[in-house]
Design a protein around this motif. Sequence first.
Motif, PDB file in Angstrom:
ATOM      1  N   LEU A   8       0.838  -1.208   0.000  1.00 60.36           N
ATOM      2  CA  LEU A   8       0.000   0.000   0.000  1.00 60.36           C
ATOM      3  C   LEU A   8       0.872   1.257   0.000  1.00 60.36           C
ATOM      4  O   LEU A   8       0.522   2.261  -0.617  1.00 60.36           O
ATOM      5  N   ARG A   9       1.993   1.186   0.692  1.00 64.45           N
ATOM      6  CA  ARG A   9       2.932   2.312   0.736  1.00 64.45           C
ATOM      7  C   ARG A   9       3.474   2.593  -0.669  1.00 64.45           C
ATOM      8  O   ARG A   9       3.547   3.737  -1.103  1.00 64.45           O
ATOM      9  N   HIS A  10       3.842   1.517  -1.373  1.00 60.01           N
ATOM     10  CA  HIS A  10       4.357   1.679  -2.736  1.00 60.01           C
ATOM     11  C   HIS A  10       3.274   2.196  -3.670  1.00 60.01           C
ATOM     12  O   HIS A  10       3.532   3.036  -4.534  1.00 60.01           O
ATOM     13  N   THR A  11       2.049   1.721  -3.479  1.00 58.70           N
ATOM     14  CA  THR A  11       0.938   2.193  -4.299  1.00 58.70           C
ATOM     15  C   THR A  11       0.719   3.683  -4.069  1.00 58.70           C
ATOM     16  O   THR A  11       0.552   4.456  -5.015  1.00 58.70           O
ATOM     17  N   PHE A  12       0.735   4.089  -2.803  1.00 61.24           N
ATOM     18  CA  PHE A  12       0.580   5.493  -2.434  1.00 61.24           C
ATOM     19  C   PHE A  12       1.623   6.352  -3.154  1.00 61.24           C
ATOM     20  O   PHE A  12       1.301   7.341  -3.823  1.00 61.24           O
ATOM     21  N   ALA A  13       2.885   5.954  -3.042  1.00 57.28           N
ATOM     22  CA  ALA A  13       3.968   6.725  -3.659  1.00 57.28           C
ATOM     23  C   ALA A  13       3.846   6.735  -5.179  1.00 57.28           C
ATOM     24  O   ALA A  13       4.035   7.769  -5.822  1.00 57.28           O
ATOM     25  N   THR A  14       3.514   5.597  -5.755  1.00 51.35           N
ATOM     26  CA  THR A  14       3.385   5.482  -7.201  1.00 51.35           C
ATOM     27  C   THR A  14       2.300   6.412  -7.732  1.00 51.35           C
ATOM     28  O   THR A  14       2.498   7.129  -8.721  1.00 51.35           O
TER      29      THR A  14
ATOM     30  N   TYR B 201      10.964   5.297  -7.147  1.00 51.68           N
ATOM     31  CA  TYR B 201       9.672   5.681  -7.707  1.00 51.68           C
ATOM     32  C   TYR B 201       9.706   6.479  -9.007  1.00 51.68           C
ATOM     33  O   TYR B 201       8.680   6.678  -9.620  1.00 51.68           O
ATOM     34  N   ILE B 202      10.852   6.929  -9.437  1.00 55.33           N
ATOM     35  CA  ILE B 202      10.927   7.615 -10.732  1.00 55.33           C
ATOM     36  C   ILE B 202      11.140   6.536 -11.805  1.00 55.33           C
ATOM     37  O   ILE B 202      11.726   5.507 -11.553  1.00 55.33           O
ATOM     38  N   ASN B 203      10.648   6.799 -12.994  1.00 55.99           N
ATOM     39  CA  ASN B 203      10.692   5.820 -14.092  1.00 55.99           C
ATOM     40  C   ASN B 203       9.871   4.579 -13.749  1.00 55.99           C
ATOM     41  O   ASN B 203      10.254   3.460 -14.046  1.00 55.99           O
ATOM     42  N   LEU B 204       8.737   4.793 -13.124  1.00 56.11           N
ATOM     43  CA  LEU B 204       7.887   3.681 -12.711  1.00 56.11           C
ATOM     44  C   LEU B 204       7.257   2.953 -13.876  1.00 56.11           C
ATOM     45  O   LEU B 204       7.084   1.759 -13.845  1.00 56.11           O
ATOM     46  N   SER B 205       6.891   3.661 -14.892  1.00 48.61           N
ATOM     47  CA  SER B 205       6.178   3.020 -15.987  1.00 48.61           C
ATOM     48  C   SER B 205       6.906   3.291 -17.295  1.00 48.61           C
ATOM     49  O   SER B 205       7.641   4.263 -17.419  1.00 48.61           O
ATOM     50  N   PRO B 206       6.674   2.420 -18.274  1.00 50.98           N
ATOM     51  CA  PRO B 206       7.306   2.649 -19.578  1.00 50.98           C
ATOM     52  C   PRO B 206       6.856   3.968 -20.201  1.00 50.98           C
ATOM     53  O   PRO B 206       7.564   4.543 -21.019  1.00 50.98           O
ATOM     54  N   ASP B 207       5.682   4.444 -19.804  1.00 48.71           N
ATOM     55  CA  ASP B 207       5.162   5.685 -20.377  1.00 48.71           C
ATOM     56  C   ASP B 207       5.800   6.932 -19.767  1.00 48.71           C
ATOM     57  O   ASP B 207       5.605   8.035 -20.264  1.00 48.71           O
ATOM     58  N   PHE B 208       6.537   6.769 -18.683  1.00 54.98           N
ATOM     59  CA  PHE B 208       7.114   7.914 -17.983  1.00 54.98           C
ATOM     60  C   PHE B 208       8.004   8.746 -18.902  1.00 54.98           C
ATOM     61  O   PHE B 208       7.847   9.961 -19.000  1.00 54.98           O
ATOM     62  N   GLN B 209       8.931   8.084 -19.595  1.00 58.20           N
ATOM     63  CA  GLN B 209       9.846   8.808 -20.482  1.00 58.20           C
ATOM     64  C   GLN B 209       9.103   9.379 -21.692  1.00 58.20           C
ATOM     65  O   GLN B 209       9.389  10.482 -22.132  1.00 58.20           O
ATOM     66  N   LYS B 210       8.143   8.620 -22.215  1.00 59.75           N
ATOM     67  CA  LYS B 210       7.371   9.116 -23.356  1.00 59.75           C
ATOM     68  C   LYS B 210       6.614  10.384 -22.980  1.00 59.75           C
ATOM     69  O   LYS B 210       6.573  11.339 -23.750  1.00 59.75           O
TER      70      LYS B 210
END
Length: 131
Positions: free
Chosen positions: A76-82, A110-119
Amino acid sequence: GNVDLDSRNIHLPTSKSNKPRDIPMDDTMYNLFAKLCAGKDRESKVLIQLSPSYISRRFVKICKKIGIKDFRFHDLRHTFATVLIKENISTHAVKKWLGHSSIVTTEKNYINLSPDFQKEAIRKLDKLSSC
């Protein structure tokens, strides 16, 4: 006594890092505590103290009951931060709320969490450069 409804703040005298931490309340948390504290003096206890193991066991039972697999309470902590990072909340705010001693820890996890982050970052850069 650690819940200040006027400033919408929860004060934790000690945390995992053995340091005090202040946690701001959102509207949902504020409304919950306002209801729990109604008619009580400032030093009244509104929550009972529960051990981490009790909370963890109850969480596992609830997840099993509703069909969620491979999910820990700490997730839940990771979800919160994400969610905060994906909503462009300041990394410094996320660092503070998670209690990280260094911004590097927050960024590393937590940075670069998803492939869409850089896009998304490139799309924003594109908008700026087209001006």
